[in-house]
Design a protein around this motif. Structure first.
Motif, PDB file in Angstrom:
ATOM      1  N   GLU A 152       0.951  -1.095  -0.272  1.00 18.81           N
ATOM      2  CA  GLU A 152      -0.228  -0.191  -0.310  1.00 18.81           C
ATOM      3  C   GLU A 152       0.807   1.517  -0.397  1.00 18.81           C
ATOM      4  O   GLU A 152       0.460   2.417  -0.434  1.00 18.81           O
ATOM      5  N   GLN A 153       2.206   1.434   0.737  1.00 17.12           N
ATOM      6  CA  GLN A 153       2.667   2.524   0.495  1.00 17.12           C
ATOM      7  C   GLN A 153       3.175   2.320  -0.663  1.00 17.12           C
ATOM      8  O   GLN A 153       3.853   3.389  -1.049  1.00 17.12           O
ATOM      9  N   THR A 154       4.078   1.275  -1.319  1.00 14.49           N
ATOM     10  CA  THR A 154       4.705   1.412  -2.877  1.00 14.49           C
ATOM     11  C   THR A 154       4.034   1.789  -3.982  1.00 14.49           C
ATOM     12  O   THR A 154       4.181   1.664  -4.916  1.00 14.49           O
ATOM     13  N   GLY A 155       2.643   1.687  -3.786  1.00 14.07           N
ATOM     14  CA  GLY A 155       1.816   2.381  -5.029  1.00 14.07           C
ATOM     15  C   GLY A 155       0.743   1.371  -4.996  1.00 14.07           C
ATOM     16  O   GLY A 155       0.194   1.729  -5.981  1.00 14.07           O
ATOM     17  N   LYS A 170     -26.769  15.177  -5.347  1.00 15.64           N
ATOM     18  CA  LYS A 170     -27.200  17.130  -5.380  1.00 15.64           C
ATOM     19  C   LYS A 170     -26.467  16.438  -6.742  1.00 15.64           C
ATOM     20  O   LYS A 170     -25.029  15.990  -6.687  1.00 15.64           O
ATOM     21  N   ALA A 171     -27.067  18.217  -7.249  1.00 18.73           N
ATOM     22  CA  ALA A 171     -26.223  17.808  -8.967  1.00 18.73           C
ATOM     23  C   ALA A 171     -25.366  18.859  -9.045  1.00 18.73           C
ATOM     24  O   ALA A 171     -24.704  19.555  -7.936  1.00 18.73           O
ATOM     25  N   PHE A 172     -24.144  18.359 -10.250  1.00 19.50           N
ATOM     26  CA  PHE A 172     -23.022  18.591 -10.026  1.00 19.50           C
ATOM     27  C   PHE A 172     -22.851  19.149 -11.961  1.00 19.50           C
ATOM     28  O   PHE A 172     -23.475  18.204 -12.545  1.00 19.50           O
ATOM     29  N   ASP A 173     -22.013  19.639 -12.209  1.00 13.09           N
ATOM     30  CA  ASP A 173     -21.822  19.623 -13.794  1.00 13.09           C
ATOM     31  C   ASP A 173     -19.702  19.111 -14.236  1.00 13.09           C
ATOM     32  O   ASP A 173     -20.031  18.365 -15.620  1.00 13.09           O
ATOM     33  N   ARG A 174     -18.789  19.225 -13.212  1.00 12.25           N
ATOM     34  CA  ARG A 174     -17.927  18.279 -13.026  1.00 12.25           C
ATOM     35  C   ARG A 174     -17.802  17.637 -12.398  1.00 12.25           C
ATOM     36  O   ARG A 174     -17.997  17.542 -11.355  1.00 12.25           O
ATOM     37  N   ASP A 175     -17.177  16.709 -12.185  1.00  8.88           N
ATOM     38  CA  ASP A 175     -16.790  14.998 -11.424  1.00  8.88           C
ATOM     39  C   ASP A 175     -14.701  14.620 -11.439  1.00  8.88           C
ATOM     40  O   ASP A 175     -14.883  14.323 -12.534  1.00  8.88           O
ATOM     41  N   TYR A 176     -14.043  14.950 -10.530  1.00  7.43           N
ATOM     42  CA  TYR A 176     -12.713  14.534 -10.577  1.00  7.43           C
ATOM     43  C   TYR A 176     -12.588  13.884  -9.083  1.00  7.43           C
ATOM     44  O   TYR A 176     -13.177  14.467  -8.046  1.00  7.43           O
ATOM     45  N   LEU A 177     -11.574  13.282  -9.116  1.00  9.19           N
ATOM     46  CA  LEU A 177     -10.980  12.145  -8.603  1.00  9.19           C
ATOM     47  C   LEU A 177      -9.863  13.307  -7.500  1.00  9.19           C
ATOM     48  O   LEU A 177      -9.319  13.370  -8.407  1.00  9.19           O
ATOM     49  N   VAL A 178      -9.931  13.066  -6.792  1.00  8.38           N
ATOM     50  CA  VAL A 178      -8.720  13.091  -5.970  1.00  8.38           C
ATOM     51  C   VAL A 178      -7.685  12.215  -4.632  1.00  8.38           C
ATOM     52  O   VAL A 178      -8.322  12.804  -3.583  1.00  8.38           O
ATOM     53  N   LEU A 179      -6.848  11.640  -5.585  1.00 13.60           N
ATOM     54  CA  LEU A 179      -6.706  10.956  -4.806  1.00 13.60           C
ATOM     55  C   LEU A 179      -5.115  11.067  -4.115  1.00 13.60           C
ATOM     56  O   LEU A 179      -4.229  11.651  -4.524  1.00 13.60           O
ATOM     57  N   MET A 180      -5.135  11.715  -2.855  1.00 13.83           N
ATOM     58  CA  MET A 180      -4.322  11.800  -1.963  1.00 13.83           C
ATOM     59  C   MET A 180      -3.049  10.297  -1.801  1.00 13.83           C
ATOM     60  O   MET A 180      -4.020   9.785  -0.857  1.00 13.83           O
ATOM     61  N   SER A 181      -1.841  10.631  -1.707  1.00  6.31           N
ATOM     62  CA  SER A 181      -0.970  10.003  -1.475  1.00  6.31           C
ATOM     63  C   SER A 181       0.815   9.797  -0.809  1.00  6.31           C
ATOM     64  O   SER A 181       0.843  11.245  -1.018  1.00  6.31           O
ATOM     65  N   ASP A 182       1.089   9.568  -0.564  1.00  5.53           N
ATOM     66  CA  ASP A 182       2.787   9.813   0.151  1.00  5.53           C
ATOM     67  C   ASP A 182       3.054   8.764   0.173  1.00  5.53           C
ATOM     68  O   ASP A 182       3.325   7.579  -0.012  1.00  5.53           O
ATOM     69  N   TRP A 183       4.310   9.361  -0.876  1.00  5.17           N
ATOM     70  CA  TRP A 183       5.040   8.673  -1.711  1.00  5.17           C
ATOM     71  C   TRP A 183       6.912   8.580  -1.189  1.00  5.17           C
ATOM     72  O   TRP A 183       7.227   9.867  -0.333  1.00  5.17           O
ATOM     73  N   SER A 184       7.119   7.625  -0.394  1.00  2.15           N
ATOM     74  CA  SER A 184       9.105   7.451  -0.311  1.00  2.15           C
ATOM     75  C   SER A 184       9.651   6.787  -1.342  1.00  2.15           C
ATOM     76  O   SER A 184       9.661   5.840  -1.573  1.00  2.15           O
ATOM     77  N   ASP A 185      11.224   7.631  -1.156  1.00  2.00           N
ATOM     78  CA  ASP A 185      12.337   6.333  -1.877  1.00  2.00           C
ATOM     79  C   ASP A 185      13.431   5.975  -0.876  1.00  2.00           C
ATOM     80  O   ASP A 185      13.399   4.889  -1.526  1.00  2.00           O
ATOM     81  N   GLU A 186      12.167   5.873   0.092  1.00  3.99           N
ATOM     82  CA  GLU A 186      13.057   4.920   1.398  1.00  3.99           C
ATOM     83  C   GLU A 186      12.050   3.523   1.062  1.00  3.99           C
ATOM     84  O   GLU A 186      10.477   3.839   1.096  1.00  3.99           O
ATOM     85  N   LYS A 187      12.605   2.211   1.369  1.00  6.52           N
ATOM     86  CA  LYS A 187      11.739   1.685   1.495  1.00  6.52           C
ATOM     87  C   LYS A 187      11.467   0.883   2.582  1.00  6.52           C
ATOM     88  O   LYS A 187      11.140   1.788   3.453  1.00  6.52           O
ATOM     89  N   PRO A 188      10.189   0.870   2.624  1.00 13.01           N
ATOM     90  CA  PRO A 188       8.892   0.602   3.919  1.00 13.01           C
ATOM     91  C   PRO A 188      10.146   0.041   4.951  1.00 13.01           C
ATOM     92  O   PRO A 188       9.142   0.679   6.026  1.00 13.01           O
ATOM     93  N   ASP A 189      10.459  -1.579   5.010  1.00 11.73           N
ATOM     94  CA  ASP A 189      11.383  -1.890   5.324  1.00 11.73           C
ATOM     95  C   ASP A 189      11.849  -1.110   6.234  1.00 11.73           C
ATOM     96  O   ASP A 189      12.565  -0.983   7.452  1.00 11.73           O
ATOM     97  N   THR A 190      12.722   0.096   5.354  1.00  7.90           N
ATOM     98  CA  THR A 190      13.311   1.109   6.269  1.00  7.90           C
ATOM     99  C   THR A 190      12.969   1.518   7.467  1.00  7.90           C
ATOM    100  O   THR A 190      13.849   2.230   8.135  1.00  7.90           O
TER     101      THR A 190
END
Ligand SMILES: [Cu+2]
Length: 574
Positions: A152-155, A170-190
């Protein structure tokens, strides 16, 4: 072999069909026009048959090439668009060298389809395909992610949108996903071994001016935003609000770092639905769009009475849908600060591609208070002047910080190093760290638009303490790790109340698989249905659960490393 594991029927021919289907379901097929938003990567898959491949994907967020565990060649994985009432079939192939899985977060389904290795099924071995198949009986914004190791951490995560059968509230005209995440260059084990070695490792791990200059020369920065990006990417704030902060993480919106500036387009006057998903592993975010009020219309996939705010805090694994209506021919910044202010994600709402708006300075970082320590019911307002640094108790104060060395830690000899003596009910507080004058969403404001489906009162209370030893980075329920505790048993059809008391000074987003958690927040039958409930430090709260789905369900803190370090239980509905 697990009796629920379907035979592996994915032939080469079916794979080819899958590829063709992906091509045919171009984003144009999706009237929501999300394709406008992220020309680089976002792909939408819709219909009832899906082919997903978990595989290594090249990832370069910081200038250093890394390998992610993506899905269908991308991070995040494709947007899955389902329709309420359909039955979906998802062939998930594991192209990694290690076991994998996909869990459909917040989706009500038969437990063998839930995707938790060891509870729901055996996981997906390298080279194998697992066929998930279940009816979709709900609608809203959700997400999916691996439930194996630290993938889950690595993508290994992506968004789910389920279109409602009866149209939108509720009505709307446009629809966007905004998926926020945290990326690290370090390995999760580290990361984990650093945290176990020194729980506030990442609060000392400050970047120097030297590394910033180095980064600048390597990557270059847009001069108009460089100043603010320094804030976001220099990671100079000492923090101990989150275990892992900007020292290790770059915060992403739909896979894009701040400088890539993921952009969503609108025409002035349009109503734009933004579906925020916190798909990070360890990061709680505060979201606002300066000069643009947001009307929250859905929480964790369930419609709520609209409430207009300037900002909301979104814990790990939660989702909020908001509708905004920008009237001006100008750009707006979607500003997503990590709760500890050690960095931010950033996107833009704009009438034309390439437009940008100023990036605001980061807010002061939150201070932990006596309330957070479970030592009394006084809110932060009445505590002004006596708000204490989080470090003042149990976490070690930091006189040595300037020298770049950790201060001596307070010694604790037991597994649990804090007990909330006076836990407080604080659903009407948004939490710490918000400047005065902003309207910030609280849990108390979430009111379901429909009454709940089970009017029965609970037959019993299940009281659980959220516990931990920060220094040793051990987490659990009631002072026990998963390995030391048996399952929580519920009778089928039973209605129970879960009471959570947070004895720690961290927030914990508690996620119950397979069953809804109906937060008791003062709205009677209109209590909001959630799949993930964030429990603030020192807080006591409760929610009702109807055990209407049999099976073995995971129940855990959704901070990935808390879960892995023991804050996990099985809930068994017999
Ligand atoms: Cu936790």
């Amino acid at each position: 072999m697990n009796p629920f594991t379907p035979p592996l029927t994915l032939t080469r021919r079916r794979l080819m069909q899958g590829a063709a289907a992906i091509g045919a379901l171009s984003p144009v097929h999706w009237s929501l026009r999300s394709a406008l938003a992220a020309p680089t990567r976002t792909r939408v898959l819709s219909g009832t048959e899906f082919q997903l491949e978990i595989e290594p994907v090249p990832m370069n967020v910081t200038g250093r090439p890394r390998s992610a565990t993506g899905i269908n060649g991308q991070v995040p994985g494709p947007i899955l668009r389902w329709r309420e009432g359909d039955t979906v079939t998802l062939d998930v192939t594991n192209r990694l060298a290690v076991p994998s899985s996909i869990h459909w977060h917040g989706i009500r389904l038969p437990s063998p389809m839930d995707g938790v290795p060891g509870l729901s099924f055996n996981g997906i071995a390298p080279g194998q395909t697992f066929v998930y198949r279940f009816p979709v009986s709900q609608n809203g914004t959700y997400w999916y992610h691996s439930h194996s190791a630290y993938q889950e951490q690595t993508g290994t995560y992506g968004p789910i949108v389920i279109e409602p059968r009866g149209g939108y509230a509720k009505a709307f005209d446009r629809d966007y996903l905004v998926l926020m995440s945290d990326w690290s260059d370090e390995k999760p084990d580290t990361i984990v071994s650093n945290l176990k070695f020194q729980s506030d490792y990442y609060n000392y791990e400050q970047r120097t001016l030297g590394t910033f200059v180095d980064d600048f020369e390597k990557k270059g920065l847009d001069p108009t935003v460089a100043n603010r990006l320094e804030w976001g990417e220099m990671r100079m704030s000492p923090t101990d609000i989150l275990d892992v902060g900007g020292a290790a993480y770059t915060y992403l919106i739909n896979g894009q770092p701040p400088r890539a500036n993921w952009t969503a387009l609108f025409r002035p006057g349009e109503r734009v639905r933004l579906r925020f998903i916190n798909g990070s592993s360890m990061s709680i975010f505060d979201v606002r769009i300066p000069d643009l009020p947001m009307t929250v219309v859905q929480a964790d996939g369930n419609d709520v009475e609209p409430v207009t705010v300037d900002e909301f805090r979104i814990s790990v694994a939660e989702t909020y849908d908001v509708i905004v209506q920008p009237e001006a021919e100008r750009a707006y910044t979607i500003f997503v600060q990590a709760e500890d202010r050690s960095g931010f994600a950033r996107g833009t709402l704009a009438p034309r591609p390439g437009m940008t708006a100023p990036i605001p300075p980061m807010d002061p970082r939150p201070l932990r208070t006596m309330t957070d320590m479970g030592m009394g019911g006084m809110g932060p307002a009445s505590m002004s002047g006596t708000a204490m640094d989080h470090g003042a108790m149990g976490h070690g104060s930091k006189p040595g910080m300037e020298a770049g060395k950790p201060a001596e830690k307070l010694e604790r000899s037991v597994e649990v190093n804090n007990v909330a003596e006076m836990p407080t009910e604080r659903l009407n507080s948004p939490g710490e760290g918000f400047p005065p004058g902003r309207r910030v969403l609280t849990y108390a404001e979430l009111r379901a638009i429909r009454p709940g489906t089970d009017p029965r009162p609970p037959s019993r209370d299940i009281i659980l303490h959220l516990t931990g030893n920060m220094e040793r980075f051990i987490w659990g329920f009631d002072g026990k790790k998963f390995s030391e505790a048996g399952p929580i048993e519920l009778k089928r059809g039973e209605r129970v109340r879960f009471v959570l008391i947070n004895d720690t000074m961290m927030e914990h987003p508690i996620h119950l698989h397979g069953l809804w958690s109906e937060l008791e927040n003062g709205h009677g039958e209109h209590r909001p249905y959630k799949h993930t409930i964030n429990v603030k430090p020192g807080e006591k709260l409760s929610y009702l659960v109807t055990a209407d789905a049999p099976g073995r369900w995971a129940y855990h803190c959704h901070l990935l490393y808390h879960m892995e370090m023991g804050m996990f239980r099985e809930v068994r509905v017999g």
